[in-house]
Motif scaffolding. Structure first.
Motif, PDB file in Angstrom:
ATOM      1  N   ASN A 179       0.823  -1.214   0.000  1.00 28.23           N
ATOM      2  CA  ASN A 179       0.000   0.000   0.000  1.00 28.23           C
ATOM      3  C   ASN A 179       0.856   1.263   0.000  1.00 28.23           C
ATOM      4  OD1 ASN A 179      -2.287  -1.576   0.017  1.00 28.23           O
ATOM      5  ND2 ASN A 179      -2.711  -1.316   2.205  1.00 28.23           N
ATOM      6  N   ALA A 180       2.024   1.181   0.659  1.00 28.00           N
ATOM      7  CA  ALA A 180       2.900   2.348   0.748  1.00 28.00           C
ATOM      8  C   ALA A 180       3.865   2.439  -0.432  1.00 28.00           C
ATOM      9  CB  ALA A 180       3.694   2.305   2.052  1.00 28.00           C
ATOM     10  N   THR A 194      12.677   3.866   4.300  1.00 34.12           N
ATOM     11  CA  THR A 194      11.478   3.041   4.178  1.00 34.12           C
ATOM     12  C   THR A 194      10.519   3.309   5.334  1.00 34.12           C
ATOM     13  OG1 THR A 194      12.682   1.296   3.015  1.00 34.12           O
ATOM     14  CG2 THR A 194      10.635   0.661   4.077  1.00 34.12           C
ATOM     15  N   ALA A 195      11.072   3.467   6.536  1.00 29.64           N
ATOM     16  CA  ALA A 195      10.240   3.773   7.698  1.00 29.64           C
ATOM     17  C   ALA A 195       9.488   5.092   7.496  1.00 29.64           C
ATOM     18  CB  ALA A 195      11.099   3.838   8.954  1.00 29.64           C
ATOM     19  N   GLU A 196      10.167   6.086   6.955  1.00 26.30           N
ATOM     20  CA  GLU A 196       9.516   7.376   6.696  1.00 26.30           C
ATOM     21  C   GLU A 196       8.433   7.235   5.631  1.00 26.30           C
ATOM     22  OE1 GLU A 196       9.833   9.994   8.403  1.00 26.30           O
ATOM     23  OE2 GLU A 196      11.834  10.005   9.338  1.00 26.30           O
ATOM     24  N   SER A 201       2.400   6.940   4.773  1.00 27.92           N
ATOM     25  CA  SER A 201       1.214   6.245   4.257  1.00 27.92           C
ATOM     26  C   SER A 201       0.125   6.094   5.310  1.00 27.92           C
ATOM     27  CB  SER A 201       1.609   4.863   3.735  1.00 27.92           C
ATOM     28  OG  SER A 201       1.839   3.948   4.798  1.00 27.92           O
ATOM     29  N   GLY A 202       0.452   6.432   6.564  1.00 26.63           N
ATOM     30  CA  GLY A 202      -0.546   6.383   7.626  1.00 26.63           C
ATOM     31  C   GLY A 202      -0.408   5.241   8.607  1.00 26.63           C
ATOM     32  N   ASP A 289      -5.329  -3.839   7.057  1.00 24.85           N
ATOM     33  CA  ASP A 289      -4.346  -2.970   6.411  1.00 24.85           C
ATOM     34  C   ASP A 289      -3.984  -1.770   7.274  1.00 24.85           C
ATOM     35  OD1 ASP A 289      -6.668  -1.534   6.241  1.00 24.85           O
ATOM     36  OD2 ASP A 289      -6.627  -1.272   4.057  1.00 24.85           O
ATOM     37  N   GLN A 290      -4.450  -1.769   8.529  1.00 27.78           N
ATOM     38  CA  GLN A 290      -4.098  -0.703   9.470  1.00 27.78           C
ATOM     39  C   GLN A 290      -3.599  -1.288  10.790  1.00 27.78           C
ATOM     40  OE1 GLN A 290      -4.153   2.844   9.220  1.00 27.78           O
ATOM     41  NE2 GLN A 290      -4.224   2.333   7.040  1.00 27.78           N
TER      42      GLN A 290
END
Length: 451
Positions: A179-180, A194-196, A201-202, A289-290
């Protein structure tokens, strides 16, 4: 007590094993599905004595799925020998737990010791009994010299390393990554980027089990091994260099890049310090997805906790090697050794069984387990992810090193609320105080190595 180390044997540093570790595991595949020879019948390669009516107690700090899976091994031993085996839940640090039991006149027959230093202590306190000829025969047949040496003290074999761990893995929620638009990073710089990306992306990117100090030592060791290199790693493990060394400052500063950004950590700093290891995993693979986090760092044993969620290993739950901070990506290993505390026929028979591929096959099939036993058929593992991790460990042969904190005196490297565990928890709380943490680490280490 000063711990004597076998520095040529201690955390894996091969670039090759880093590449081998997860070849193909990041790809979309059916890696989560069982493959190869799957059987409910345990193989029989070792003969065990009849122990009808004999009672055997086995102590370990394992709980939950780890304890349940090991109980299957003990049940098979009971079936073959007629012995009655009881699992005794122990508390960390296990040496203190065993000391209480021994002082009370009721030591368990066998203890599973998670630190090299703990084996040394058990020998120096005259608790441990040497491994008998049958178990030594199994060790010679099934183990590399390196794993045998880890369980030996002054040339005498005391420990049988039953369970190993690759502690240089980062597991990730593939749905979140997709998703990101993120991909598995190979370097620390890419990891932070990658973390940022995931944060934007939330979803909070990283889950940290800060309530368990041992996980923080693993974070440090991976950064330090990759950045400072194996020679410095060995020196720090033996306290031949001080914790005030510039190499430690560099590693803490690097780790502080993550610890110093609470927005990248699930629950922030306070939340991480209240998160125990099992929850750090399950919160990464729950919530659709969250989830509460997109990535979680720890060893191959994470699969036991992933299995408590709906995520399938190899599809929803994927893994990449710990990113390279220096020239080479690190691979740190750990392990648990069986040590006899009673010189009994039953205790020695259990060590023999645990040194055989028969016992290892049972745990391998249950998942969340990697064996250093080179005679174990890789088909026993339930999926390609664990199979590849196990093959990489065996391929390393003797060219490995062990978890640094597990080599140290337990009062410094293996005690909740004290020494390195507590210092790194305080560092997570205040990662700007690098010099102060170094001074504390050195003071605690100096005291522990002199005791």
């Amino acid at each position: 007590m000063r711990t004597t180390l076998r520095t040529s044997r201690a955390a894996v540093t091969l670039a090759a094993i880093g590449a081998l570790t997860l070849a193909g595991c990041g790809a979309d595949s059916d890696a989560g599905e069982p493959k190869g020879k799957q059987t409910t019948e345990a193989p029989t390669t070792v003969q065990l004595p009849k122990l009808d009516g004999e009672s055997i107690q086995v102590a370990a700090v394992w709980s939950g799925p780890e304890q349940e899976n090991f109980t299957k091994v003990l049940n098979e031993f009971e079936k073959r020998t007629g012995a009655n085996v009881t699992f005794v839940p122990a508390q960390d640090p296990i040496v203190n737990f065993l000391g209480t039991k021994i002082a009370g006149g009721s030591p368990p027959d066998v203890a599973m010791l998670p630190q090299v230093g703990a084996i040394q202590q058990a020998v120096q306190r005259k608790w441990a009994k040497p491994v008998g000829p049958e178990a030594r025969e199994q060790l010679a047949k099934n183990y590399s010299k390196g794993w045998q040496d880890l369980g030996a003290v002054d040339g005498t074999q005391y420990g049988v390393y039953y369970k190993a761990a690759n502690k240089s893995l980062i597991w990730y929620n593939n749905t979140v990554f997709e998703n990101a638009g993120a991909s598995a990073p190979k370097t620390w710089k890419d990891f932070m980027a990658t973390a940022e990306t995931i944060s934007a992306s939330g979803v909070t990117p990283v889950s940290i089990a800060g309530a368990d100090g041992w996980t923080l030592t693993d974070w440090f060791e991976n950064v330090y091994l990759s950045q400072a290199g194996p020679e410095k790693y060995d020196q720090l493990a033996k306290h031949e260099i001080k914790w005030t060394d510039p190499s430690v400052k560099d590693a803490l500063t690097t780790l502080g890049q993550l610890f110093g950004k609470p927005s990248l950590i699930a629950g922030g700093t306070d939340g991480a310090l209240q998160t125990e290891f099992p929850a750090s995993v399950t919160q990464t693979f729950s919530g659709g997805d969250q989830p509460k986090a997109a990535m979680v760092f720890e060893g191959d044993f994470v699969t036991v906790n992933i299995a408590q969620t709906d995520a399938k290993i190899g599809t929803e739950a994927k893994v990449f090697p710990f990113p390279a901070v220096g020239e080479k990506a690190p691979v740190v290993t750990g392990g648990d050794a069986a040590v006899a505390l009673k010189d009994s026929k039953g205790a020695q028979a259990l060590l023999t069984f645990l040194a055989s591929p028969d016992a290892a096959a049972i745990s391998a099939a249950a998942g969340g387990f990697i064996s250093p036993n080179k005679s174990l058929d890789a088909a026993a593992y339930p999926n390609d992810v664990q199979r590849d991790i196990a093959k990489a460990l065996i391929a390393a042969g003797d060219d490995f090193r062990f978890d640094m904190s597990d080599q140290m005196p337990q009062s410094f490297g293996g005690t909740p609320g004290k020494g390195e565990w507590k210092a790194l928890q305080d560092f997570l709380k205040n990662p700007k105080d690098v010099a102060g943490i170094q001074q504390r680490l050195e003071a605690d280490a100096a005291k522990a190595y002199k005791s």
